[in-house]
Design an enzyme around this catalytic site. Structure first.
Site, PDB file in Angstrom:
ATOM      1  N   HIS A  61      53.259  20.284  14.892  1.00  0.00           N
ATOM      2  CA  HIS A  61      53.104  18.931  14.342  1.00  0.00           C
ATOM      3  C   HIS A  61      53.323  17.966  15.626  1.00  0.00           C
ATOM      4  O   HIS A  61      52.098  17.147  15.767  1.00  0.00           O
ATOM      5  CB  HIS A  61      54.258  18.696  13.323  1.00  0.00           C
ATOM      6  CG  HIS A  61      54.299  17.198  12.866  1.00  0.00           C
ATOM      7  ND1 HIS A  61      55.093  16.829  11.629  1.00  0.00           N
ATOM      8  CD2 HIS A  61      53.624  16.240  13.301  1.00  0.00           C
ATOM      9  CE1 HIS A  61      54.787  15.467  11.351  1.00  0.00           C
ATOM     10  NE2 HIS A  61      53.946  15.201  12.371  1.00  0.00           N
ATOM     11  N   PHE A 111      44.278  13.871  13.937  1.00  0.00           N
ATOM     12  CA  PHE A 111      45.773  13.989  14.002  1.00  0.00           C
ATOM     13  C   PHE A 111      46.407  14.128  15.610  1.00  0.00           C
ATOM     14  O   PHE A 111      47.246  13.436  15.873  1.00  0.00           O
ATOM     15  CB  PHE A 111      45.865  15.352  13.305  1.00  0.00           C
ATOM     16  CG  PHE A 111      47.202  15.948  13.220  1.00  0.00           C
ATOM     17  CD1 PHE A 111      48.395  15.123  13.266  1.00  0.00           C
ATOM     18  CD2 PHE A 111      47.479  17.308  13.276  1.00  0.00           C
ATOM     19  CE1 PHE A 111      49.676  15.703  12.973  1.00  0.00           C
ATOM     20  CE2 PHE A 111      48.831  18.004  13.069  1.00  0.00           C
ATOM     21  CZ  PHE A 111      49.863  17.123  13.152  1.00  0.00           C
ATOM     22  N   GLU A 115      49.064  11.684  17.356  1.00  0.00           N
ATOM     23  CA  GLU A 115      50.402  12.360  17.942  1.00  0.00           C
ATOM     24  C   GLU A 115      50.285  11.828  19.396  1.00  0.00           C
ATOM     25  O   GLU A 115      51.376  11.569  20.157  1.00  0.00           O
ATOM     26  CB  GLU A 115      50.318  13.854  17.981  1.00  0.00           C
ATOM     27  CG  GLU A 115      50.482  14.383  16.640  1.00  0.00           C
ATOM     28  CD  GLU A 115      52.039  13.967  15.967  1.00  0.00           C
ATOM     29  OE1 GLU A 115      53.017  14.022  16.681  1.00  0.00           O
ATOM     30  OE2 GLU A 115      52.017  13.430  15.060  1.00  0.00           O
ATOM     31  N   HIS A 119      53.418   9.357  20.210  1.00  0.00           N
ATOM     32  CA  HIS A 119      54.516   9.860  20.864  1.00  0.00           C
ATOM     33  C   HIS A 119      54.002  10.331  22.396  1.00  0.00           C
ATOM     34  O   HIS A 119      54.789  10.005  23.318  1.00  0.00           O
ATOM     35  CB  HIS A 119      54.797  11.337  20.198  1.00  0.00           C
ATOM     36  CG  HIS A 119      55.366  11.180  18.697  1.00  0.00           C
ATOM     37  ND1 HIS A 119      56.317  10.567  18.306  1.00  0.00           N
ATOM     38  CD2 HIS A 119      54.356  11.241  17.601  1.00  0.00           C
ATOM     39  CE1 HIS A 119      56.191  10.425  17.036  1.00  0.00           C
ATOM     40  NE2 HIS A 119      55.259  10.918  16.503  1.00  0.00           N
TER      41      HIS A 119
HETATM   42  P1  AMP Z   1      59.573  12.268   8.523  1.00  0.00           P
HETATM   43  O1  AMP Z   1      60.089  11.047   7.601  1.00  0.00           O
HETATM   44  O2  AMP Z   1      60.575  12.977   9.150  1.00  0.00           O
HETATM   45  O3  AMP Z   1      58.571  13.027   7.890  1.00  0.00           O
HETATM   46  O4  AMP Z   1      58.692  11.574   9.839  1.00  0.00           O
HETATM   47  C1  AMP Z   1      57.758  10.818   9.477  1.00  0.00           C
HETATM   48  C2  AMP Z   1      57.230  10.533  10.985  1.00  0.00           C
HETATM   49  O5  AMP Z   1      58.168   9.637  11.623  1.00  0.00           O
HETATM   50  C3  AMP Z   1      57.153  11.713  11.663  1.00  0.00           C
HETATM   51  O6  AMP Z   1      55.890  12.247  11.453  1.00  0.00           O
HETATM   52  C4  AMP Z   1      57.194  10.959  13.194  1.00  0.00           C
HETATM   53  O7  AMP Z   1      55.999  10.597  13.558  1.00  0.00           O
HETATM   54  C5  AMP Z   1      58.046   9.988  12.783  1.00  0.00           C
HETATM   55  N1  AMP Z   1      59.573  10.548  13.272  1.00  0.00           N
HETATM   56  C6  AMP Z   1      60.525  10.987  12.404  1.00  0.00           C
HETATM   57  N2  AMP Z   1      61.619  11.256  13.043  1.00  0.00           N
HETATM   58  C7  AMP Z   1      61.265  11.142  14.320  1.00  0.00           C
HETATM   59  C8  AMP Z   1      62.011  11.176  15.600  1.00  0.00           C
HETATM   60  N3  AMP Z   1      63.191  12.086  15.725  1.00  0.00           N
HETATM   61  N4  AMP Z   1      61.344  11.021  16.839  1.00  0.00           N
HETATM   62  C9  AMP Z   1      60.002  10.610  16.694  1.00  0.00           C
HETATM   63  N5  AMP Z   1      59.334  10.164  15.509  1.00  0.00           N
HETATM   64  C10 AMP Z   1      59.993  10.563  14.343  1.00  0.00           C
HETATM   65  P1  AMP Z   2      53.948  11.385  13.159  1.00  0.00           P
HETATM   66  O1  AMP Z   2      54.083   9.928  12.583  1.00  0.00           O
HETATM   67  O2  AMP Z   2      53.828  11.496  14.262  1.00  0.00           O
HETATM   68  O3  AMP Z   2      54.267  12.729  12.901  1.00  0.00           O
HETATM   69  O4  AMP Z   2      52.843  12.002  12.119  1.00  0.00           O
HETATM   70  C1  AMP Z   2      52.890  11.838  10.811  1.00  0.00           C
HETATM   71  C2  AMP Z   2      51.676  11.672  10.360  1.00  0.00           C
HETATM   72  O5  AMP Z   2      50.921  13.123  10.696  1.00  0.00           O
HETATM   73  C3  AMP Z   2      51.459  11.416   8.664  1.00  0.00           C
HETATM   74  O6  AMP Z   2      50.393  10.608   8.695  1.00  0.00           O
HETATM   75  C4  AMP Z   2      51.083  12.997   8.383  1.00  0.00           C
HETATM   76  O7  AMP Z   2      50.242  12.776   7.077  1.00  0.00           O
HETATM   77  C5  AMP Z   2      50.299  13.352   9.517  1.00  0.00           C
HETATM   78  N1  AMP Z   2      50.357  15.146   9.735  1.00  0.00           N
HETATM   79  C6  AMP Z   2      51.539  15.734   9.748  1.00  0.00           C
HETATM   80  N2  AMP Z   2      51.196  16.999   9.678  1.00  0.00           N
HETATM   81  C7  AMP Z   2      49.976  16.874   9.584  1.00  0.00           C
HETATM   82  C8  AMP Z   2      48.755  17.966   9.721  1.00  0.00           C
HETATM   83  N3  AMP Z   2      49.353  19.282   9.762  1.00  0.00           N
HETATM   84  N4  AMP Z   2      47.500  17.707   9.714  1.00  0.00           N
HETATM   85  C9  AMP Z   2      47.227  16.384   9.732  1.00  0.00           C
HETATM   86  N5  AMP Z   2      48.015  15.378   9.645  1.00  0.00           N
HETATM   87  C10 AMP Z   2      49.286  15.718   9.499  1.00  0.00           C
END
Ligand code: AMP
Ligand code: AMP
Length: 234
Positions: A61, A111, A115, A119
């Protein structure tokens, strides 16, 4: 002020600036892997990448820079946008180990771009080093094999602690496990968080734990089902 003192001050400032540029402004990484069948086995469903159904394996991820306070930074450099030509030699590995499952189907670029920009730009790594480091951490953790070694194979339900301990035993570090729900509302293994040092080369014990909804005492470790891909209308 004498010439010598002036030169010394200049040197000090230059050194300080280069320290600021090169040092990582974060404390550790979360390396987050996702069980691909669990991403798909939800009410929302998924779309396989244009290259076809990914392996029944964990996919990356992300690799997220973190502070020990539990905070993190995002989108640190809007000028440093994702550039696929910088990782052209890694694309084969990315398609296999970092598959995009979001709808509509794509080649992964959206995706990976997300990322990197959210990040990756907050790390001190360049794009090639960032993606390569994540791919290498996946290889190092070898989660699917580690679970198999612990007698845990896809398609069954397991005790949460058994799964957690198998990963701890196999990887050598304690994971954080996050779950999601299948369409019948069963809890399933969704994401495994491991922590790495700021070089992104070595796993470490997590300095803090990211809290999610607790998984409960038993969790499903699903296989891809024949109807996993729901082709959600967008
Ligand atoms: P979640 O609600 O855990 O699915 O997180 C949603 C998105 O928020 C993730 O895909 C990350 O991009 C971001 N996120 C959540 N927790 C963290 C973390 N500890 N560090 C960085 N990004 C985070
Ligand atoms: P973060 O915010 O960095 O983790 O990423 C969250 C975003 O990444 C959300 O929009 C998710 O729908 C997307 N995401 C998480 N896992 C996947 C995946 N396997 N393929 C495509 N998008 C993803």
């Amino acid at each position: 002020m004498g010439f010598k003192a002036w030169v010394l001050i200049k040197l000090f400032v230059l050194q300080f600036l280069s320290f600021l540029c090169s040092s990582a402004d974060f404390d550790f990484f979360y390396f987050v892997e996702q069980w691909s069948p669990s991403y798909c086995d939800t009410k929302q469903g998924c779309c396989y990448p244009i290259t076809g159904r990914p392996n029944e394996d964990f996919g990356i991820h992300g690799l997220w820079p973190e502070y020990t306070t539990g905070e993190w930074r995002e989108f640190c450099d809007r000028e440093n946008s994702f550039n696929a030509s910088q990782i052209s030699d890694l694309i084969g590995r990315m398609q296999k180990d970092w598959p995009s499952l979001a709808c509509p189907s794509g080649d992964g670029t959206i995706f990976w771009r997300h990322e990197w920009e959210k990040h990756g730009t907050c790390t001190s790594l360049d794009q090639h080093s960032y993606f390569e480091a994540a791919l290498d951490l996946k290889k190092k953790a070898n989660l699917l094999q580690v679970l198999e070694n612990g007698g845990i194979t896809p398609g069954k339900i397991y005790n949460f602690t058994t799964v957690k301990e198998a990963i701890q035993e196999g990887v050598g570090y304690r994971p954080v496990i996050k779950c999601n729900k299948d369409p019948a509302n069963n809890t399933q293994l969704y994401e495994v968080y491991l922590c790495a040092d700021t070089s992104a080369k070595n796993f470490i014990e997590c300095p803090v734990f990211s809290h999610g909804i607790p998984c409960g005492s038993s969790i499903e470790f699903p296989s891809f089902s024949s109807d996993s891909e729901l082709h959600v209308a967008i």
